[in-house]
Motif scaffolding. Structure first.
Motif, PDB file in Angstrom:
ATOM      1  N   VAL A  56       0.884  -1.162   0.000  1.00  0.00           N
ATOM      2  CA  VAL A  56       0.000   0.000   0.000  1.00  0.00           C
ATOM      3  C   VAL A  56       0.920   1.208   0.000  1.00  0.00           C
ATOM      4  O   VAL A  56       1.819   1.314   0.835  1.00  0.00           O
ATOM      5  N   VAL A  57       0.728   2.126  -0.933  1.00  0.00           N
ATOM      6  CA  VAL A  57       1.637   3.257  -1.101  1.00  0.00           C
ATOM      7  C   VAL A  57       0.953   4.532  -0.632  1.00  0.00           C
ATOM      8  O   VAL A  57      -0.121   4.894  -1.126  1.00  0.00           O
ATOM      9  N   LEU A  58       1.595   5.197   0.320  1.00  0.00           N
ATOM     10  CA  LEU A  58       1.061   6.447   0.860  1.00  0.00           C
ATOM     11  C   LEU A  58       2.012   7.587   0.513  1.00  0.00           C
ATOM     12  O   LEU A  58       3.167   7.595   0.958  1.00  0.00           O
ATOM     13  N   PRO A  59       1.579   8.561  -0.273  1.00  0.00           N
ATOM     14  CA  PRO A  59       2.415   9.742  -0.505  1.00  0.00           C
ATOM     15  C   PRO A  59       2.577  10.528   0.801  1.00  0.00           C
ATOM     16  O   PRO A  59       1.620  10.675   1.565  1.00  0.00           O
ATOM     17  N   VAL A  60       3.776  10.996   1.059  1.00  0.00           N
ATOM     18  CA  VAL A  60       4.063  11.788   2.258  1.00  0.00           C
ATOM     19  C   VAL A  60       4.774  13.065   1.825  1.00  0.00           C
ATOM     20  O   VAL A  60       5.893  12.992   1.296  1.00  0.00           O
ATOM     21  N   PRO A  61       4.167  14.226   2.004  1.00  0.00           N
ATOM     22  CA  PRO A  61       4.824  15.470   1.601  1.00  0.00           C
ATOM     23  C   PRO A  61       6.200  15.620   2.248  1.00  0.00           C
ATOM     24  O   PRO A  61       6.351  15.432   3.465  1.00  0.00           O
ATOM     25  N   GLY A  62       7.197  15.911   1.427  1.00  0.00           N
ATOM     26  CA  GLY A  62       8.536  16.138   1.929  1.00  0.00           C
ATOM     27  C   GLY A  62       9.364  14.892   2.128  1.00  0.00           C
ATOM     28  O   GLY A  62      10.583  14.991   2.365  1.00  0.00           O
ATOM     29  N   ARG A  63       8.764  13.713   2.052  1.00  0.00           N
ATOM     30  CA  ARG A  63       9.519  12.458   2.208  1.00  0.00           C
ATOM     31  C   ARG A  63      10.181  12.134   0.878  1.00  0.00           C
ATOM     32  O   ARG A  63       9.537  12.213  -0.173  1.00  0.00           O
ATOM     33  N   ILE A  64      11.425  11.695   0.902  1.00  0.00           N
ATOM     34  CA  ILE A  64      12.196  11.507  -0.328  1.00  0.00           C
ATOM     35  C   ILE A  64      11.581  10.442  -1.227  1.00  0.00           C
ATOM     36  O   ILE A  64      11.711  10.507  -2.458  1.00  0.00           O
ATOM     37  N   VAL A  65      10.923   9.452  -0.651  1.00  0.00           N
ATOM     38  CA  VAL A  65      10.177   8.442  -1.413  1.00  0.00           C
ATOM     39  C   VAL A  65       8.844   8.225  -0.721  1.00  0.00           C
ATOM     40  O   VAL A  65       8.681   8.532   0.464  1.00  0.00           O
ATOM     41  N   ASP A  66       7.863   7.697  -1.464  1.00  0.00           N
ATOM     42  CA  ASP A  66       6.574   7.377  -0.866  1.00  0.00           C
ATOM     43  C   ASP A  66       6.738   6.319   0.224  1.00  0.00           C
ATOM     44  O   ASP A  66       7.681   5.523   0.202  1.00  0.00           O
ATOM     45  N   LEU A  67       5.812   6.319   1.160  1.00  0.00           N
ATOM     46  CA  LEU A  67       5.814   5.345   2.247  1.00  0.00           C
ATOM     47  C   LEU A  67       5.082   4.092   1.790  1.00  0.00           C
ATOM     48  O   LEU A  67       3.905   4.151   1.431  1.00  0.00           O
ATOM     49  N   GLN A  68       5.790   2.956   1.793  1.00  0.00           N
ATOM     50  CA  GLN A  68       5.188   1.682   1.424  1.00  0.00           C
ATOM     51  C   GLN A  68       4.938   0.845   2.673  1.00  0.00           C
ATOM     52  O   GLN A  68       5.798   0.773   3.560  1.00  0.00           O
ATOM     53  N   ILE A  69       3.770   0.211   2.729  1.00  0.00           N
ATOM     54  CA  ILE A  69       3.432  -0.602   3.890  1.00  0.00           C
ATOM     55  C   ILE A  69       2.848  -1.938   3.446  1.00  0.00           C
ATOM     56  O   ILE A  69       2.355  -2.091   2.326  1.00  0.00           O
ATOM     57  N   ARG A  81      11.212   7.889  11.201  1.00  0.00           N
ATOM     58  CA  ARG A  81      10.574   6.633  11.576  1.00  0.00           C
ATOM     59  C   ARG A  81       9.287   6.902  12.365  1.00  0.00           C
ATOM     60  O   ARG A  81       8.237   6.318  12.087  1.00  0.00           O
ATOM     61  N   ALA A  82       9.386   7.756  13.365  1.00  0.00           N
ATOM     62  CA  ALA A  82       8.200   8.066  14.158  1.00  0.00           C
ATOM     63  C   ALA A  82       7.138   8.766  13.304  1.00  0.00           C
ATOM     64  O   ALA A  82       5.936   8.502  13.444  1.00  0.00           O
ATOM     65  N   GLU A  83       7.588   9.633  12.404  1.00  0.00           N
ATOM     66  CA  GLU A  83       6.635  10.308  11.517  1.00  0.00           C
ATOM     67  C   GLU A  83       5.938   9.321  10.596  1.00  0.00           C
ATOM     68  O   GLU A  83       4.758   9.495  10.266  1.00  0.00           O
ATOM     69  N   ASP A  84       6.644   8.267  10.165  1.00  0.00           N
ATOM     70  CA  ASP A  84       6.004   7.224   9.352  1.00  0.00           C
ATOM     71  C   ASP A  84       4.819   6.615  10.103  1.00  0.00           C
ATOM     72  O   ASP A  84       3.729   6.426   9.532  1.00  0.00           O
ATOM     73  N   MET A  85       5.038   6.304  11.359  1.00  0.00           N
ATOM     74  CA  MET A  85       3.992   5.655  12.146  1.00  0.00           C
ATOM     75  C   MET A  85       2.806   6.603  12.362  1.00  0.00           C
ATOM     76  O   MET A  85       1.634   6.200  12.258  1.00  0.00           O
ATOM     77  N   ARG A  86       3.103   7.862  12.617  1.00  0.00           N
ATOM     78  CA  ARG A  86       2.030   8.834  12.804  1.00  0.00           C
ATOM     79  C   ARG A  86       1.261   9.058  11.501  1.00  0.00           C
ATOM     80  O   ARG A  86       0.034   9.239  11.508  1.00  0.00           O
ATOM     81  N   HIS A  87       1.969   9.033  10.370  1.00  0.00           N
ATOM     82  CA  HIS A  87       1.302   9.198   9.081  1.00  0.00           C
ATOM     83  C   HIS A  87       0.358   8.029   8.815  1.00  0.00           C
ATOM     84  O   HIS A  87      -0.748   8.227   8.267  1.00  0.00           O
ATOM     85  N   ILE A  88       0.762   6.837   9.184  1.00  0.00           N
ATOM     86  CA  ILE A  88      -0.125   5.681   9.040  1.00  0.00           C
ATOM     87  C   ILE A  88      -1.401   5.889   9.847  1.00  0.00           C
ATOM     88  O   ILE A  88      -2.517   5.659   9.357  1.00  0.00           O
ATOM     89  N   LEU A  89      -1.247   6.342  11.085  1.00  0.00           N
ATOM     90  CA  LEU A  89      -2.421   6.568  11.924  1.00  0.00           C
ATOM     91  C   LEU A  89      -3.309   7.665  11.358  1.00  0.00           C
ATOM     92  O   LEU A  89      -4.543   7.596  11.465  1.00  0.00           O
ATOM     93  N   ASP A  90      -2.699   8.657  10.748  1.00  0.00           N
ATOM     94  CA  ASP A  90      -3.480   9.739  10.139  1.00  0.00           C
ATOM     95  C   ASP A  90      -4.300   9.258   8.948  1.00  0.00           C
ATOM     96  O   ASP A  90      -5.268   9.925   8.562  1.00  0.00           O
ATOM     97  N   HIS A  91      -3.898   8.131   8.352  1.00  0.00           N
ATOM     98  CA  HIS A  91      -4.532   7.692   7.104  1.00  0.00           C
ATOM     99  C   HIS A  91      -5.039   6.246   7.195  1.00  0.00           C
ATOM    100  O   HIS A  91      -5.046   5.510   6.207  1.00  0.00           O
ATOM    101  N   LEU A  92      -5.506   5.853   8.357  1.00  0.00           N
ATOM    102  CA  LEU A  92      -6.049   4.504   8.498  1.00  0.00           C
ATOM    103  C   LEU A  92      -7.246   4.278   7.580  1.00  0.00           C
ATOM    104  O   LEU A  92      -7.428   3.181   7.044  1.00  0.00           O
ATOM    105  N   ASP A  93      -8.059   5.288   7.389  1.00  0.00           N
ATOM    106  CA  ASP A  93      -9.217   5.132   6.493  1.00  0.00           C
ATOM    107  C   ASP A  93      -8.762   4.824   5.073  1.00  0.00           C
ATOM    108  O   ASP A  93      -9.341   3.962   4.385  1.00  0.00           O
ATOM    109  N   ARG A  94      -7.722   5.516   4.621  1.00  0.00           N
ATOM    110  CA  ARG A  94      -7.201   5.278   3.280  1.00  0.00           C
ATOM    111  C   ARG A  94      -6.625   3.864   3.164  1.00  0.00           C
ATOM    112  O   ARG A  94      -6.794   3.188   2.137  1.00  0.00           O
ATOM    113  N   ILE A  95      -5.955   3.412   4.214  1.00  0.00           N
ATOM    114  CA  ILE A  95      -5.384   2.065   4.200  1.00  0.00           C
ATOM    115  C   ILE A  95      -6.494   1.028   4.157  1.00  0.00           C
ATOM    116  O   ILE A  95      -6.435   0.058   3.383  1.00  0.00           O
TER     117      ILE A  95
END
Length: 320
Positions: free
Chosen positions: A25-38, A112-126
Protein backbone atom coordinates in the motif's frame (compact mmCIF):
# COMPACT_ATOMS: atom_id res chain seq x y z
CA UNK A 1 12.98 -38.11 15.84
CA UNK A 2 12.80 -34.33 16.21
CA UNK A 3 10.09 -32.55 18.19
CA UNK A 4 7.77 -30.30 16.15
CA UNK A 5 7.82 -26.61 16.94
CA UNK A 6 4.77 -25.11 18.60
CA UNK A 7 2.86 -21.95 17.79
CA UNK A 8 2.68 -20.48 21.29
CA UNK A 9 5.14 -22.45 23.48
CA UNK A 10 2.46 -23.43 25.98
CA UNK A 11 1.10 -19.89 26.44
CA UNK A 12 -2.73 -19.80 26.17
CA UNK A 13 -3.90 -17.85 23.10
CA UNK A 14 -7.02 -17.65 20.96
CA UNK A 15 -7.66 -20.05 18.09
CA UNK A 16 -5.93 -18.96 14.87
CA UNK A 17 -7.74 -17.88 11.74
CA UNK A 18 -6.51 -17.64 8.12
CA UNK A 19 -4.63 -14.45 7.29
CA UNK A 20 -4.73 -12.23 4.22
CA UNK A 21 -1.71 -10.10 3.37
CA UNK A 22 -1.67 -7.15 0.98
CA UNK A 23 1.32 -5.09 -0.13
CA UNK A 24 2.48 -2.63 -1.02
CA UNK A 25 0.00 0.00 0.00
CA UNK A 26 1.64 3.26 -1.10
CA UNK A 27 1.06 6.45 0.86
CA UNK A 28 2.41 9.74 -0.51
CA UNK A 29 4.06 11.79 2.26
CA UNK A 30 4.82 15.47 1.60
CA UNK A 31 8.54 16.14 1.93
CA UNK A 32 9.52 12.46 2.21
CA UNK A 33 12.20 11.51 -0.33
CA UNK A 34 10.18 8.44 -1.41
CA UNK A 35 6.57 7.38 -0.87
CA UNK A 36 5.81 5.34 2.25
CA UNK A 37 5.19 1.68 1.42
CA UNK A 38 3.43 -0.60 3.89
CA UNK A 39 2.27 -4.20 4.19
CA UNK A 40 -1.02 -5.07 5.85
CA UNK A 41 -1.73 -8.49 7.36
CA UNK A 42 -5.22 -9.13 8.69
CA UNK A 43 -7.46 -11.96 9.88
CA UNK A 44 -9.67 -13.07 7.02
CA UNK A 45 -12.75 -12.69 9.24
CA UNK A 46 -13.89 -10.50 12.08
CA UNK A 47 -14.67 -6.86 12.75
CA UNK A 48 -13.63 -4.17 15.24
CA UNK A 49 -10.10 -5.48 14.85
CA UNK A 50 -7.30 -3.93 16.94
CA UNK A 51 -4.20 -2.64 15.15
CA UNK A 52 -0.48 -3.23 15.62
CA UNK A 53 2.00 -0.88 13.95
CA UNK A 54 5.17 -2.96 13.56
CA UNK A 55 8.47 -1.09 13.16
CA UNK A 56 11.43 -3.01 11.71
CA UNK A 57 15.00 -2.80 12.98
CA UNK A 58 18.08 -1.27 11.37
CA UNK A 59 19.77 -4.63 10.76
CA UNK A 60 22.33 -5.59 8.12
CA UNK A 61 20.18 -7.74 5.81
CA UNK A 62 18.88 -6.41 2.52
CA UNK A 63 15.18 -7.17 2.99
CA UNK A 64 14.59 -8.04 6.66
CA UNK A 65 14.55 -4.36 7.59
CA UNK A 66 11.54 -3.50 5.46
CA UNK A 67 7.91 -4.44 5.04
CA UNK A 68 9.17 -7.88 3.95
CA UNK A 69 10.54 -8.82 7.40
CA UNK A 70 9.24 -10.00 10.76
CA UNK A 71 6.99 -12.74 9.40
CA UNK A 72 7.29 -14.99 12.49
CA UNK A 73 5.58 -12.38 14.67
CA UNK A 74 3.42 -10.51 12.14
CA UNK A 75 1.81 -13.68 10.80
CA UNK A 76 1.04 -14.92 14.31
CA UNK A 77 -0.51 -11.70 15.56
CA UNK A 78 -2.66 -11.40 12.45
CA UNK A 79 -3.81 -15.01 12.82
CA UNK A 80 -4.87 -14.21 16.36
CA UNK A 81 -6.99 -11.17 15.71
CA UNK A 82 -4.79 -8.14 15.06
CA UNK A 83 -4.36 -6.12 11.89
CA UNK A 84 -0.59 -5.71 11.52
CA UNK A 85 0.72 -2.75 9.52
CA UNK A 86 4.41 -2.74 8.57
CA UNK A 87 6.11 0.30 7.02
CA UNK A 88 9.42 0.41 5.18
CA UNK A 89 11.32 3.17 6.99
CA UNK A 90 13.91 5.33 5.22
CA UNK A 91 16.81 3.48 6.87
CA UNK A 92 15.83 0.25 5.12
CA UNK A 93 18.63 -1.26 3.04
CA UNK A 94 16.09 -1.64 0.22
CA UNK A 95 16.07 2.15 -0.29
CA UNK A 96 19.83 2.74 -0.33
CA UNK A 97 19.63 5.92 1.75
CA UNK A 98 21.79 5.06 4.73
CA UNK A 99 24.87 6.71 3.22
CA UNK A 100 23.05 9.80 1.96
CA UNK A 101 23.91 13.34 3.08
CA UNK A 102 20.54 13.66 4.81
CA UNK A 103 21.24 14.86 8.37
CA UNK A 104 18.87 12.14 9.63
CA UNK A 105 20.90 9.34 8.06
CA UNK A 106 21.66 6.59 8.79
CA UNK A 107 18.96 5.90 11.41
CA UNK A 108 16.23 8.38 10.36
CA UNK A 109 14.89 8.31 13.91
CA UNK A 110 12.51 11.28 13.56
CA UNK A 111 11.28 10.08 10.15
CA UNK A 112 10.57 6.63 11.58
CA UNK A 113 8.20 8.07 14.16
CA UNK A 114 6.63 10.31 11.52
CA UNK A 115 6.00 7.22 9.35
CA UNK A 116 3.99 5.66 12.15
CA UNK A 117 2.03 8.83 12.80
CA UNK A 118 1.30 9.20 9.08
CA UNK A 119 -0.13 5.68 9.04
CA UNK A 120 -2.42 6.57 11.92
CA UNK A 121 -3.48 9.74 10.14
CA UNK A 122 -4.53 7.69 7.10
CA UNK A 123 -6.05 4.50 8.50
CA UNK A 124 -9.22 5.13 6.49
CA UNK A 125 -7.20 5.28 3.28
CA UNK A 126 -5.38 2.06 4.20
CA UNK A 127 -8.67 0.28 4.95
CA UNK A 128 -10.05 1.34 1.58
CA UNK A 129 -6.92 0.20 -0.27
CA UNK A 130 -6.87 -3.34 1.14
CA UNK A 131 -9.54 -5.64 -0.36
CA UNK A 132 -12.03 -6.80 2.24
CA UNK A 133 -10.68 -4.62 5.07
CA UNK A 134 -12.88 -1.52 4.84
CA UNK A 135 -14.82 -0.84 8.04
CA UNK A 136 -13.19 -3.67 10.00
CA UNK A 137 -10.62 -1.74 12.05
CA UNK A 138 -11.12 -0.47 15.58
CA UNK A 139 -9.39 2.92 15.42
CA UNK A 140 -9.47 3.25 19.22
CA UNK A 141 -7.38 0.14 19.95
CA UNK A 142 -3.92 0.74 18.55
CA UNK A 143 -0.58 -0.64 19.70
CA UNK A 144 2.96 -0.17 18.41
CA UNK A 145 5.62 -2.88 18.42
CA UNK A 146 9.23 -2.60 17.30
CA UNK A 147 12.51 -4.51 17.37
CA UNK A 148 15.92 -2.92 17.99
CA UNK A 149 15.81 0.49 16.28
CA UNK A 150 12.11 -0.23 15.79
CA UNK A 151 11.85 -0.46 19.58
CA UNK A 152 13.39 3.00 19.78
CA UNK A 153 10.72 4.21 17.34
CA UNK A 154 7.97 2.72 19.49
CA UNK A 155 9.53 4.32 22.55
CA UNK A 156 9.25 7.72 20.86
CA UNK A 157 5.55 7.15 20.18
CA UNK A 158 5.16 6.23 23.85
CA UNK A 159 6.82 9.43 25.09
CA UNK A 160 10.55 8.65 25.05
CA UNK A 161 12.53 11.79 24.16
CA UNK A 162 15.59 12.42 22.02
CA UNK A 163 17.41 15.52 20.82
CA UNK A 164 17.85 16.10 17.10
CA UNK A 165 21.64 16.00 16.60
CA UNK A 166 21.34 18.20 13.50
CA UNK A 167 19.98 21.27 15.27
CA UNK A 168 19.88 20.43 18.97
CA UNK A 169 16.10 20.69 19.27
CA UNK A 170 14.13 18.27 21.46
CA UNK A 171 11.97 15.77 19.59
CA UNK A 172 8.56 14.92 21.04
CA UNK A 173 6.82 12.28 18.90
CA UNK A 174 4.42 10.95 21.55
CA UNK A 175 1.06 9.97 20.11
CA UNK A 176 -1.96 9.47 22.35
CA UNK A 177 -3.57 7.24 19.73
CA UNK A 178 -1.03 4.54 20.63
CA UNK A 179 -2.53 2.93 23.73
CA UNK A 180 0.29 0.42 24.38
CA UNK A 181 3.81 -0.26 23.17
CA UNK A 182 6.12 -3.25 22.97
CA UNK A 183 9.85 -2.50 22.77
CA UNK A 184 11.91 -5.53 21.75
CA UNK A 185 15.69 -5.26 22.28
CA UNK A 186 15.51 -1.46 22.12
CA UNK A 187 18.46 0.88 22.80
CA UNK A 188 18.87 2.09 26.38
CA UNK A 189 19.77 5.36 28.07
CA UNK A 190 21.73 7.74 25.91
CA UNK A 191 24.26 8.79 28.52
CA UNK A 192 25.52 5.21 28.72
CA UNK A 193 26.07 4.86 24.97
CA UNK A 194 29.58 3.71 24.07
CA UNK A 195 31.90 6.05 22.11
CA UNK A 196 31.72 3.98 18.90
CA UNK A 197 27.92 4.15 18.81
CA UNK A 198 27.91 7.80 19.85
CA UNK A 199 30.08 8.62 16.86
CA UNK A 200 28.03 6.66 14.34
CA UNK A 201 24.53 7.04 15.85
CA UNK A 202 24.56 10.33 17.78
CA UNK A 203 20.79 10.49 18.22
CA UNK A 204 20.93 7.40 20.44
CA UNK A 205 23.18 9.31 22.81
CA UNK A 206 20.28 11.62 23.65
CA UNK A 207 17.67 8.97 24.50
CA UNK A 208 15.76 9.48 27.75
CA UNK A 209 12.79 7.66 29.29
CA UNK A 210 11.51 9.97 32.04
CA UNK A 211 8.51 11.03 29.92
CA UNK A 212 7.66 7.61 28.44
CA UNK A 213 4.28 7.33 30.15
CA UNK A 214 2.36 5.05 27.76
CA UNK A 215 1.91 1.49 29.12
CA UNK A 216 4.53 -0.76 27.55
CA UNK A 217 6.09 -4.19 27.59
CA UNK A 218 9.88 -4.16 27.32
CA UNK A 219 11.41 -7.39 25.98
CA UNK A 220 15.11 -8.14 26.40
CA UNK A 221 17.42 -11.05 25.76
CA UNK A 222 19.43 -12.26 28.73
CA UNK A 223 22.57 -12.39 26.56
CA UNK A 224 21.88 -9.36 24.38
CA UNK A 225 25.00 -7.32 25.07
CA UNK A 226 27.36 -5.58 22.66
CA UNK A 227 30.18 -3.45 24.06
CA UNK A 228 30.05 -1.27 20.92
CA UNK A 229 26.75 0.10 22.26
CA UNK A 230 27.20 0.10 26.04
CA UNK A 231 29.40 -1.29 28.78
CA UNK A 232 26.27 -2.09 30.79
CA UNK A 233 24.88 -5.56 30.21
CA UNK A 234 21.39 -4.48 31.33
CA UNK A 235 21.35 -1.42 29.06
CA UNK A 236 18.51 -2.64 26.85
CA UNK A 237 16.21 -2.92 29.87
CA UNK A 238 16.42 0.84 30.57
CA UNK A 239 13.04 1.53 28.95
CA UNK A 240 11.53 -0.53 31.78
CA UNK A 241 13.65 0.62 34.70
CA UNK A 242 13.84 4.34 33.85
CA UNK A 243 10.30 5.09 32.64
CA UNK A 244 7.15 5.76 34.68
CA UNK A 245 4.62 3.05 35.51
CA UNK A 246 2.85 1.04 34.25
CA UNK A 247 5.46 -1.13 32.56
CA UNK A 248 6.31 -4.82 32.29
CA UNK A 249 9.64 -6.49 31.51
CA UNK A 250 9.99 -9.85 29.76
CA UNK A 251 13.48 -11.31 29.99
CA UNK A 252 14.07 -14.22 27.61
CA UNK A 253 16.64 -16.62 29.02
CA UNK A 254 19.81 -17.15 26.91
CA UNK A 255 18.39 -14.94 24.15
CA UNK A 256 20.59 -12.61 22.14
CA UNK A 257 19.67 -9.58 20.04
CA UNK A 258 17.53 -11.57 17.58
CA UNK A 259 15.41 -12.90 20.46
CA UNK A 260 15.35 -16.33 18.85
CA UNK A 261 14.54 -15.11 15.34
CA UNK A 262 11.77 -12.50 15.36
CA UNK A 263 13.00 -10.71 12.25
CA UNK A 264 12.58 -13.40 9.59
CA UNK A 265 12.08 -17.11 9.11
CA UNK A 266 15.59 -18.67 9.15
CA UNK A 267 17.36 -15.30 9.00
CA UNK A 268 21.14 -15.75 8.96
CA UNK A 269 21.58 -12.72 11.21
CA UNK A 270 19.76 -14.51 14.04
CA UNK A 271 22.66 -15.64 16.23
CA UNK A 272 20.37 -17.37 18.74
CA UNK A 273 17.82 -19.05 16.49
CA UNK A 274 15.20 -20.77 18.63
CA UNK A 275 11.65 -21.13 17.25
CA UNK A 276 10.19 -21.98 20.67
CA UNK A 277 11.65 -18.75 22.08
CA UNK A 278 9.95 -16.83 19.27
CA UNK A 279 6.72 -18.74 19.94
CA UNK A 280 6.80 -17.68 23.59
CA UNK A 281 7.63 -14.06 22.73
CA UNK A 282 4.84 -13.61 20.22
CA UNK A 283 2.27 -15.35 22.45
CA UNK A 284 3.23 -13.28 25.49
CA UNK A 285 3.15 -10.10 23.41
CA UNK A 286 -0.29 -11.05 22.10
CA UNK A 287 -1.50 -11.61 25.65
CA UNK A 288 -0.02 -8.34 26.91
CA UNK A 289 -1.68 -6.34 24.14
CA UNK A 290 -5.02 -8.08 24.59
CA UNK A 291 -5.13 -6.97 28.20
CA UNK A 292 -3.65 -3.52 27.51
CA UNK A 293 -6.21 -2.77 24.79
CA UNK A 294 -9.15 -4.56 26.43
CA UNK A 295 -9.05 -3.79 30.17
CA UNK A 296 -10.47 -6.72 32.08
CA UNK A 297 -9.23 -9.30 29.60
CA UNK A 298 -7.32 -11.94 31.57
CA UNK A 299 -4.96 -12.89 28.73
CA UNK A 300 -1.84 -11.33 30.30
CA UNK A 301 -2.48 -12.82 33.74
CA UNK A 302 -3.17 -16.21 32.18
CA UNK A 303 -0.03 -16.01 30.05
CA UNK A 304 2.32 -15.02 32.84
CA UNK A 305 0.85 -17.71 35.09
CA UNK A 306 1.45 -20.30 32.37
CA UNK A 307 5.02 -19.09 31.91
CA UNK A 308 5.93 -19.26 35.58
CA UNK A 309 4.34 -22.69 36.03
CA UNK A 310 6.45 -24.30 33.29
CA UNK A 311 9.11 -26.80 34.46
CA UNK A 312 11.68 -24.99 32.33
CA UNK A 313 10.34 -21.51 31.53
CA UNK A 314 11.81 -19.66 28.57
CA UNK A 315 11.82 -16.38 30.43
CA UNK A 316 10.58 -14.33 33.37
CA UNK A 317 8.24 -11.37 33.77
CA UNK A 318 8.22 -8.52 36.24
CA UNK A 319 5.92 -5.48 36.36
CA UNK A 320 5.69 -2.14 38.06
Amino acid sequence: MSTPFTEAAGIPVSDPTPVTTFSPVVLPVPGRIVDLQIKVSAPSTGSDLPVILLSHGHGPSNFVSSLHGYGPVADFWAAHGFVVIQPTHLDSMTLGLRESDDPEAPLYSRSRAEDMRHILDHLDRIEAAVPGLAGRLDHTRIAAVGHSMGGHTVGMLCGQRVTDPADGTPVDAADARVKAGVLMAAPGRGEDLAPFATEHYPVLGTTGFATMTTPALVIVGENDWNAAFSDRKDWRADAYHLSPCPKSLLTLFEAEHGLGGVSMYDAAETTDENPERVAALRALTWAYLRTALYPGDSAWADATAALTSMPNPLGSVESK
